[in-house]
Design a protein around this motif. Structure first.
Motif, PDB file in Angstrom:
ATOM      1  N   GLY A 247     130.267  -5.554  60.087  1.00  0.00           N
ATOM      2  CA  GLY A 247     128.963  -6.179  60.262  1.00  0.00           C
ATOM      3  C   GLY A 247     128.729  -7.403  59.391  1.00  0.00           C
ATOM      4  N   THR A 248     127.930  -8.339  59.936  1.00  0.00           N
ATOM      5  CA  THR A 248     127.629  -9.583  59.242  1.00  0.00           C
ATOM      6  C   THR A 248     126.372  -9.370  58.391  1.00  0.00           C
ATOM      7  OG1 THR A 248     128.392 -10.618  61.248  1.00  0.00           O
ATOM      8  CG2 THR A 248     127.308 -12.041  59.665  1.00  0.00           C
ATOM      9  N   ARG A 249     126.350 -10.054  57.247  1.00  0.00           N
ATOM     10  CA  ARG A 249     125.172  -9.919  56.386  1.00  0.00           C
ATOM     11  C   ARG A 249     124.484 -11.267  56.238  1.00  0.00           C
ATOM     12  NH1 ARG A 249     125.093  -5.188  53.520  1.00  0.00           N
ATOM     13  NH2 ARG A 249     123.611  -6.038  51.998  1.00  0.00           N
ATOM     14  N   ILE A 250     123.191 -11.207  55.919  1.00  0.00           N
ATOM     15  CA  ILE A 250     122.487 -12.447  55.583  1.00  0.00           C
ATOM     16  C   ILE A 250     122.138 -12.381  54.106  1.00  0.00           C
ATOM     17  CG2 ILE A 250     120.201 -11.540  56.264  1.00  0.00           C
ATOM     18  CD1 ILE A 250     119.913 -14.658  57.287  1.00  0.00           C
ATOM     19  N   ARG A 251     122.332 -13.529  53.443  1.00  0.00           N
ATOM     20  CA  ARG A 251     122.093 -13.561  52.009  1.00  0.00           C
ATOM     21  C   ARG A 251     121.084 -14.662  51.695  1.00  0.00           C
ATOM     22  NH1 ARG A 251     127.284 -14.905  49.196  1.00  0.00           N
ATOM     23  NH2 ARG A 251     126.431 -17.025  49.244  1.00  0.00           N
ATOM     24  N   VAL A 252     120.048 -14.302  50.994  1.00  0.00           N
ATOM     25  CA  VAL A 252     118.994 -15.271  50.672  1.00  0.00           C
ATOM     26  C   VAL A 252     118.954 -15.473  49.152  1.00  0.00           C
ATOM     27  CG1 VAL A 252     116.554 -15.830  50.890  1.00  0.00           C
ATOM     28  CG2 VAL A 252     117.665 -14.432  52.644  1.00  0.00           C
ATOM     29  N   GLU A 253     119.044 -16.730  48.764  1.00  0.00           N
ATOM     30  CA  GLU A 253     118.971 -17.071  47.341  1.00  0.00           C
ATOM     31  C   GLU A 253     117.528 -17.465  47.037  1.00  0.00           C
ATOM     32  OE1 GLU A 253     121.465 -20.171  44.902  1.00  0.00           O
ATOM     33  OE2 GLU A 253     122.648 -19.391  46.598  1.00  0.00           O
ATOM     34  N   THR A 254     116.909 -16.734  46.147  1.00  0.00           N
ATOM     35  CA  THR A 254     115.493 -16.997  45.881  1.00  0.00           C
ATOM     36  C   THR A 254     115.084 -16.438  44.532  1.00  0.00           C
ATOM     37  OG1 THR A 254     113.235 -16.471  46.600  1.00  0.00           O
ATOM     38  CG2 THR A 254     114.961 -14.924  47.223  1.00  0.00           C
ATOM     39  N   PRO A 255     114.086 -17.089  43.876  1.00  0.00           N
ATOM     40  CA  PRO A 255     113.539 -16.469  42.659  1.00  0.00           C
ATOM     41  C   PRO A 255     112.586 -15.312  43.003  1.00  0.00           C
ATOM     42  CG  PRO A 255     112.546 -18.633  43.043  1.00  0.00           C
ATOM     43  CD  PRO A 255     113.562 -18.445  44.111  1.00  0.00           C
ATOM     44  N   ASP A 256     112.000 -15.342  44.186  1.00  0.00           N
ATOM     45  CA  ASP A 256     111.027 -14.299  44.568  1.00  0.00           C
ATOM     46  C   ASP A 256     111.746 -13.144  45.248  1.00  0.00           C
ATOM     47  OD1 ASP A 256     109.299 -16.315  43.794  1.00  0.00           O
ATOM     48  OD2 ASP A 256     109.104 -17.060  45.863  1.00  0.00           O
ATOM     49  N   THR A 257     112.570 -12.426  44.495  1.00  0.00           N
ATOM     50  CA  THR A 257     113.417 -11.424  45.144  1.00  0.00           C
ATOM     51  C   THR A 257     112.623 -10.290  45.792  1.00  0.00           C
ATOM     52  OG1 THR A 257     113.696 -10.515  42.945  1.00  0.00           O
ATOM     53  CG2 THR A 257     115.545 -11.765  43.838  1.00  0.00           C
ATOM     54  N   SER A 258     111.547  -9.887  45.146  1.00  0.00           N
ATOM     55  CA  SER A 258     110.840  -8.728  45.702  1.00  0.00           C
ATOM     56  C   SER A 258     110.121  -9.086  46.997  1.00  0.00           C
ATOM     57  CB  SER A 258     109.886  -8.123  44.675  1.00  0.00           C
ATOM     58  OG  SER A 258     109.005  -9.132  44.219  1.00  0.00           O
ATOM     59  N   ALA A 259     109.527 -10.320  47.015  1.00  0.00           N
ATOM     60  CA  ALA A 259     108.872 -10.760  48.246  1.00  0.00           C
ATOM     61  C   ALA A 259     109.892 -10.886  49.369  1.00  0.00           C
ATOM     62  CB  ALA A 259     108.184 -12.103  48.013  1.00  0.00           C
ATOM     63  N   ALA A 260     111.072 -11.431  49.002  1.00  0.00           N
ATOM     64  CA  ALA A 260     112.111 -11.611  50.016  1.00  0.00           C
ATOM     65  C   ALA A 260     112.561 -10.253  50.555  1.00  0.00           C
ATOM     66  CB  ALA A 260     113.295 -12.364  49.430  1.00  0.00           C
ATOM     67  N   ARG A 261     112.674  -9.288  49.641  1.00  0.00           N
ATOM     68  CA  ARG A 261     113.087  -7.969  50.100  1.00  0.00           C
ATOM     69  C   ARG A 261     112.072  -7.406  51.108  1.00  0.00           C
ATOM     70  NH1 ARG A 261     113.882  -2.980  46.079  1.00  0.00           N
ATOM     71  NH2 ARG A 261     111.710  -3.494  45.651  1.00  0.00           N
ATOM     72  N   GLY A 262     110.780  -7.685  50.801  1.00  0.00           N
ATOM     73  CA  GLY A 262     109.736  -7.221  51.706  1.00  0.00           C
ATOM     74  C   GLY A 262     109.925  -7.784  53.099  1.00  0.00           C
ATOM     75  N   VAL A 263     110.262  -9.090  53.161  1.00  0.00           N
ATOM     76  CA  VAL A 263     110.443  -9.734  54.477  1.00  0.00           C
ATOM     77  C   VAL A 263     111.588  -9.066  55.231  1.00  0.00           C
ATOM     78  CG1 VAL A 263     111.084 -11.865  55.655  1.00  0.00           C
ATOM     79  CG2 VAL A 263     109.523 -11.933  53.693  1.00  0.00           C
ATOM     80  N   LEU A 264     112.726  -8.899  54.518  1.00  0.00           N
ATOM     81  CA  LEU A 264     113.909  -8.328  55.172  1.00  0.00           C
ATOM     82  C   LEU A 264     113.624  -6.906  55.670  1.00  0.00           C
ATOM     83  CD1 LEU A 264     116.821  -9.546  52.864  1.00  0.00           C
ATOM     84  CD2 LEU A 264     116.069 -10.492  55.053  1.00  0.00           C
ATOM     85  N   THR A 265     112.963  -6.126  54.837  1.00  0.00           N
ATOM     86  CA  THR A 265     112.637  -4.761  55.237  1.00  0.00           C
ATOM     87  C   THR A 265     111.684  -4.789  56.426  1.00  0.00           C
ATOM     88  OG1 THR A 265     112.653  -4.359  52.860  1.00  0.00           O
ATOM     89  CG2 THR A 265     112.115  -2.490  54.254  1.00  0.00           C
ATOM     90  N   GLY A 266     110.716  -5.754  56.323  1.00  0.00           N
ATOM     91  CA  GLY A 266     109.750  -5.894  57.412  1.00  0.00           C
ATOM     92  C   GLY A 266     110.415  -6.220  58.731  1.00  0.00           C
ATOM     93  N   LEU A 267     111.496  -6.976  58.689  1.00  0.00           N
ATOM     94  CA  LEU A 267     112.205  -7.357  59.923  1.00  0.00           C
ATOM     95  C   LEU A 267     113.058  -6.183  60.436  1.00  0.00           C
ATOM     96  CD1 LEU A 267     113.318 -10.964  59.009  1.00  0.00           C
ATOM     97  CD2 LEU A 267     111.917 -10.339  60.983  1.00  0.00           C
ATOM     98  N   GLY A 268     113.115  -5.131  59.669  1.00  0.00           N
ATOM     99  CA  GLY A 268     113.848  -3.936  60.103  1.00  0.00           C
ATOM    100  C   GLY A 268     115.330  -3.998  59.835  1.00  0.00           C
ATOM    101  N   LEU A 269     115.735  -4.843  58.860  1.00  0.00           N
ATOM    102  CA  LEU A 269     117.167  -4.949  58.571  1.00  0.00           C
ATOM    103  C   LEU A 269     117.636  -3.804  57.684  1.00  0.00           C
ATOM    104  CD1 LEU A 269     117.650  -8.788  58.021  1.00  0.00           C
ATOM    105  CD2 LEU A 269     117.799  -7.426  60.110  1.00  0.00           C
ATOM    106  N   ALA A 270     118.859  -3.395  57.912  1.00  0.00           N
ATOM    107  CA  ALA A 270     119.407  -2.245  57.184  1.00  0.00           C
ATOM    108  C   ALA A 270     120.112  -2.685  55.907  1.00  0.00           C
ATOM    109  CB  ALA A 270     120.379  -1.488  58.077  1.00  0.00           C
ATOM    110  N   ASP A 271     120.310  -1.761  55.027  1.00  0.00           N
ATOM    111  CA  ASP A 271     121.119  -1.938  53.819  1.00  0.00           C
ATOM    112  C   ASP A 271     120.684  -3.145  53.003  1.00  0.00           C
ATOM    113  OD1 ASP A 271     123.083  -1.426  51.963  1.00  0.00           O
ATOM    114  OD2 ASP A 271     124.689  -2.396  53.103  1.00  0.00           O
ATOM    115  N   VAL A 272     119.438  -3.195  52.667  1.00  0.00           N
ATOM    116  CA  VAL A 272     118.922  -4.320  51.885  1.00  0.00           C
ATOM    117  C   VAL A 272     119.331  -4.131  50.417  1.00  0.00           C
ATOM    118  CG1 VAL A 272     116.850  -5.561  51.146  1.00  0.00           C
ATOM    119  CG2 VAL A 272     116.953  -4.562  53.442  1.00  0.00           C
ATOM    120  N   ARG A 273     119.983  -5.183  49.878  1.00  0.00           N
ATOM    121  CA  ARG A 273     120.426  -5.108  48.477  1.00  0.00           C
ATOM    122  C   ARG A 273     119.788  -6.241  47.711  1.00  0.00           C
ATOM    123  NH1 ARG A 273     126.828  -4.666  49.624  1.00  0.00           N
ATOM    124  NH2 ARG A 273     126.730  -2.899  51.069  1.00  0.00           N
ATOM    125  N   ILE A 274     119.518  -5.968  46.448  1.00  0.00           N
ATOM    126  CA  ILE A 274     118.803  -6.948  45.653  1.00  0.00           C
ATOM    127  C   ILE A 274     119.521  -7.145  44.327  1.00  0.00           C
ATOM    128  CG2 ILE A 274     117.242  -5.174  44.701  1.00  0.00           C
ATOM    129  CD1 ILE A 274     115.015  -7.356  44.910  1.00  0.00           C
TER     130      ILE A 274
END
Lengths: 328, 287
Positions: A247-274
C-alpha cells in the motif's frame, strides 16, 4: 514408427504437463553430511519469461538451491523440474538450454578469456563447433570484453572476470539464465550494465533467475521475487502483488501535527502515524490532492506533502520481520 | 509417429568430431600447462644426463658394474632401456601422479568443475576424457624418455646390431622394435597409475592431496614388493610387474610375466575406474 526406429532417431517422451514454469521445485531440501540443513522444503515457482529475483542474505541457502537446480548437488528430499524436464535425470535435455553463473566466475587463469570460452563450448556436446567462433565472439561483445578477449584470465579485473562468467552463460541460445550474484565485484557502472543486459535478455524471451543479497541492485529489473532466510523460502510473489499488498502512504510535513492527524483520521485513512514534524497514513484509494485541499481548508500549515510508494526493502522488512541487506 | 515429427526429431548420432572436441580441449589444457611441460622436459633431461655421465666415465673400464651400463656403452640403443629403468621407480610415476591426481581435483579447486558439469559436459563423459588425456600424457612421457635417450645414445655411443639379454643378437631394426615394445609395456605400467590417480582425484577437492596420495602409492607398493616376508601379496601389487619388461628383451620373448603384468594392470584399471565412476557420478559438487 518403424521409419523412426530405422533412422535411429531417439524417440522422445511426450512433454510433461508442467504448465509454464521455467523452474518448479517441490519440497526441495538439502541436508549436508554434517547434519546442517542448508535448504529446507522449498517450493519455487518461476514462470517462463519472468525476471525472477532470488533474494536473501549470504548463507541463506541461495547458492545451494542453485546447485541443486543445476544438478551439481543431489537434494536430500524433494524434486524439481527445469524447463519442464525432471531433474536430475533429464540433465542432458535441460541443461544445454540453461546458462549459469554459479557463485562467481571460475576459469583457467593461464588461458585467455576467449580460450576459456572455447573450452566451455567444447564441453557442451550439443554446441555446434562450426558456429563456435561466432557465438564466442558475440558473447564477448555483449559483455564488452571484445578488446580483452586475448588477455589471460588472471590479468582480468574482478569486473572483467564477472563479465566473462556472464558471457559463458550466454554462449548458446538459452531458455533460462541462472545468475548467482551477477553484480558481485562490479562497480556501479558495471552493475548498471548487468541490469541492462538482464533487461535485454529478458526482452528476447529468456527467463532470468537472478540471485542477490542486495535487493536494491536487482529490484528495478525483476518481475518476480522470492526471499530466502535460513534455508527457508519466506516469500514468493510477483512484484506487483507485493507492492499492492504494502500500500501507498501519504506523508504530510507540518508543524501542526495534531491538527493534521485530525484531518487524516477525518478522511477515514488507516494507520495514521505521527512524529515530530510529520504525519503519515495509508492513502488507499483516496486522491492525494483531496488530502491537500482538506489540510489547507482547515488551516494546517503544510510545508510538504508526498505520496510514498514503499520500497521493496520496506515490503520485505514487513514480510520477513527484518531487513535482509546484511552488509549494505 | 508422423513424418513431420520425424523431421523435428533431433539429429541422430552426432558426429564423432563434436564428441572429440572436449578431448582435444583437454589435451590442449594438459600439454599447454607449464607444469606439465616442465615435467616432460625433466623426463627428457634425465637420459641426456645419464648418457653424458656414462660417456665421461666409460674410459675408466668395467670394474664389475651393472650389466646395463656395459650394454649402454656398448650399444647406444640400450640407453633408452636404461633411462626407463632409472625413471620407472620414482620420477615417471611422480609425473603421472601430478597429471592424473590433478585431473578432477584440480578442476574442483579452481571452481571450473561446476561450470563443466553445468554446461553440461556429463559426468561420465568428463571422467572418460580426463582419463584419456592423462593416459595420452603417459604416452608422451614414455615417448619423450625413449626418444631423447635414443638420440643421446646414438650421438654418444656406437650403434649396431642389438645383443639381447638372452645372449643372441638381432638386427638394429629388430632391436628398435623390441625397444618400442618395452615402451608400450612401460606405458601400460604407468597408465594403471592414471586410473588410481583419477579415483583419488574424485575423492578430494585438493589437488595437492590427490597428487601426493597417488605418488606415494607406487613407492609404497615397491617397498612392500621388496619385503620377502610379504611374498604372498607380491603378485597382486601392480608395481611387482613393472620391471617385467626385460622379458621383452630376450629371444624368444618370455610372455608369462608380461601377460600376468598386463592382466594385473587391467584389473587395477577396472577396479579403480569403477571407484572413480561410482564416486564421481554421485558426488556433490560444492566448490
Amino acid at each position: 514408427m518403424t521409419t523412426t526406429a530405422e533412422a535411429g532417431a531417439p524417440v522422445e517422451a511426450p512433454p510433461l504437463p508442467t504448465g509454464d514454469h521455467a523452474i518448479a521445485t517441490s519440497g526441495l531440501t538439502k541436508r549436508f553430511h554434517g547434519g546442517q540443513l542448508a535448504v529446507a522444503d522449498i517450493d519455487l515457482m518461476v514462470p517462463r519469461g519472468a525476471v525472477f529475483g532470488f533474494l536473501g542474505p549470504n548463507g541463506s541457502g541461495k547458492t545451494t538451491t542453485i546447485r541443486m537446480l543445476l544438478g551439481l548437488v543431489a537434494p536430500t528430499a524433494g524434486s524439481h523440474e527445469l524447463l519442464g524436464v525432471p531433474m536430475p535425470d533429464g540433465w542432458a535435455t535441460a541443461l544445454p538450454k540453461v546458462g549459469s553463473l554459479i557463485e562467481g566466475p571460475a576459469f583457467h587463469p593461464h588461458l585467455s578469456g576467449e580460450a576459456n570460452l572455447r573450452r566451455c563450448d567444447a564441453a557442451d556436446r550439443t554446441a555446434d563447433a562450426r558456429t563456435s567462433r561466432q557465438r564466442i565472439g558475440s558473447a564477448l561483445e555483449r559483455v564488452g570484453l571484445t578488446a580483452a578477449a586475448g588477455k589471460r584470465y588472471k590479468a582480468y579485473s574482478l569486473g572483467m572476470k564477472q563479465r566473462l562468467g556472464i558471457a559463458a552463460a550466454m554462449l548458446g541460445p538459452r531458455e533460462l539464465l541462472i545468475l548467482d550474484e551477477p553484480t558481485n565485484g562490479l562497480d556501479p557502472q558495471g552493475t548498471r550494465e548487468v541490469r541492462t543486459l538482464i533487461r535485454e535478455i529478458a526482452a528476447e524471451g529468456t527467463t532470468v533467475f537472478v540471485s542477490s543479497h542486495l535487493l536494491a541492485e536487482i529490484e528495478q529489473v525483476c518481475s518476480h521475487v522470492a526471499v530466502m532466510r535460513a534455508g527457508r523460502l519466506v516469500a514468493q510473489s510477483s512484484l506487483e502483488d507485493l507492492r499492492a499488498e504494502a500500500g501507498t502512504r501519504i506523508r504530510v510535513e507540518t508543524p501542526d501535527t495534531s491538527a493534521a492527524r485530525g484531518v487524516l483520521t477525518g478522511l477515514g485513512l488507516a494507520d495514521v502515524r505521527i512524529s515530530d514534524s510529520e504525519v503519515s497514513a495509508e492513502l488507499g484509494e483516496l486522491e492525494p490532492e483531496r488530502v491537500c485541499a482538506e489540510m489547507v481548508g482547515v488551516g494546517v500549515a503544510v510545508r510538504g506533502l508526498a505520496v510514498v510508494r514503499p520500497s521493496l526493502e520496506d515490503v520485505f522488512v514487513e514480510l520477513t520481520g527484518e531487513g535482509f541487506d546484511v552488509n549494505g | 509417429m508422423s513424418t513431420a515429427e520425424i523431421a523435428l526429431a533431433p539429429a541422430p548420432a552426432r558426429p564423432a568430431r563434436i564428441r572429440l572436441r572436449l578431448f582435444r580441449s583437454e589435451l590442449g589444457l594438459t600439454f599447454q600447462r607449464r607444469r606439465n611441460q616442465a615435467l616432460l622436459v625433466l623426463l627428457g633431461a634425465v637420459p641426456v644426463m645419464v648418457g653424458i655421465a656414462l660417456r665421461l666415465t666409460s674410459h675408466q673400464g668395467n670394474d664389475g658394474g651393472p650389466n646395463l651400463i656395459d650394454q649402454v656403452t656398448g650399444n647406444g640403443v640400450f640407453l633408452s632401456v636404461g633411462a626407463l629403468f632409472f625413471l620407472l621407480p620414482l620420477i615417471l610415476p611422480l609425473a603421472v601422479a601430478v597429471v592424473s591426481g590433478d585431473s578432477i581435483a584440480g578442476e574442483a579447486s579452481a571452481g571450473t568443475l561446476r561450470y563443466l558439469l553445468a554446461v553440461p559436459a556429463g559426468r561420465t563423459r568428463l571422467l572418460m576424457v580426463k582419463y584419456a588425456a592423462s593416459v595420452t600424457f603417459c604416452l608422451a612421457a614414455v615417448a619423450t624418455i625413449a626418444a631423447t635417450a635414443l638420440i643421446t645414445g646414438v650421438i654418444l655411443f656406437p650403434v649396431g646390431p642389438v645383443t639381447l639379454l638372452s645372449g643372441s643378437t638381432v638386427s638394429l631394426a629388430a632391436g628398435l622394435g623390441r625397444l618400442a615394445l618395452v615402451g608400450l609395456y612401460v606405458w601400460a605400467c604407468v597408465a594403471t597409475l592414471v586410473a588410481i590417480g583419477l579415483a583419488i582425484s574424485t575423492v578430494t577437492d585438493s589437488p595437492i592431496a590427490a597428487i601426493t596420495a597417488t605418488a606415494v602409492l607406487p613407492v609404497t607398493s615397491e617397498v612392500i614388493d621388496a619385503v620377502p616376508q610379504l611374498s604372498g601379496v607380491h603378485p597382486y601389487l601392480f608395481t611387482h610387474w613393472w620391471f617385467s619388461y626385460d622379458d621383452l628383451l630376450r629371444a624368444p620373448i618370455l610372455t608369462d610375466h608380461i601377460t600376468q603384468g598386463l592382466l594385473t594392470f587391467l584389473a587395477y584399471t577396472l577396479i579403480f575406474g569403477s571407484v572413480a565412476w561410482a564416486r564421481f557420478s554421485t558426488k556433490d559438487v560444492t566448490c
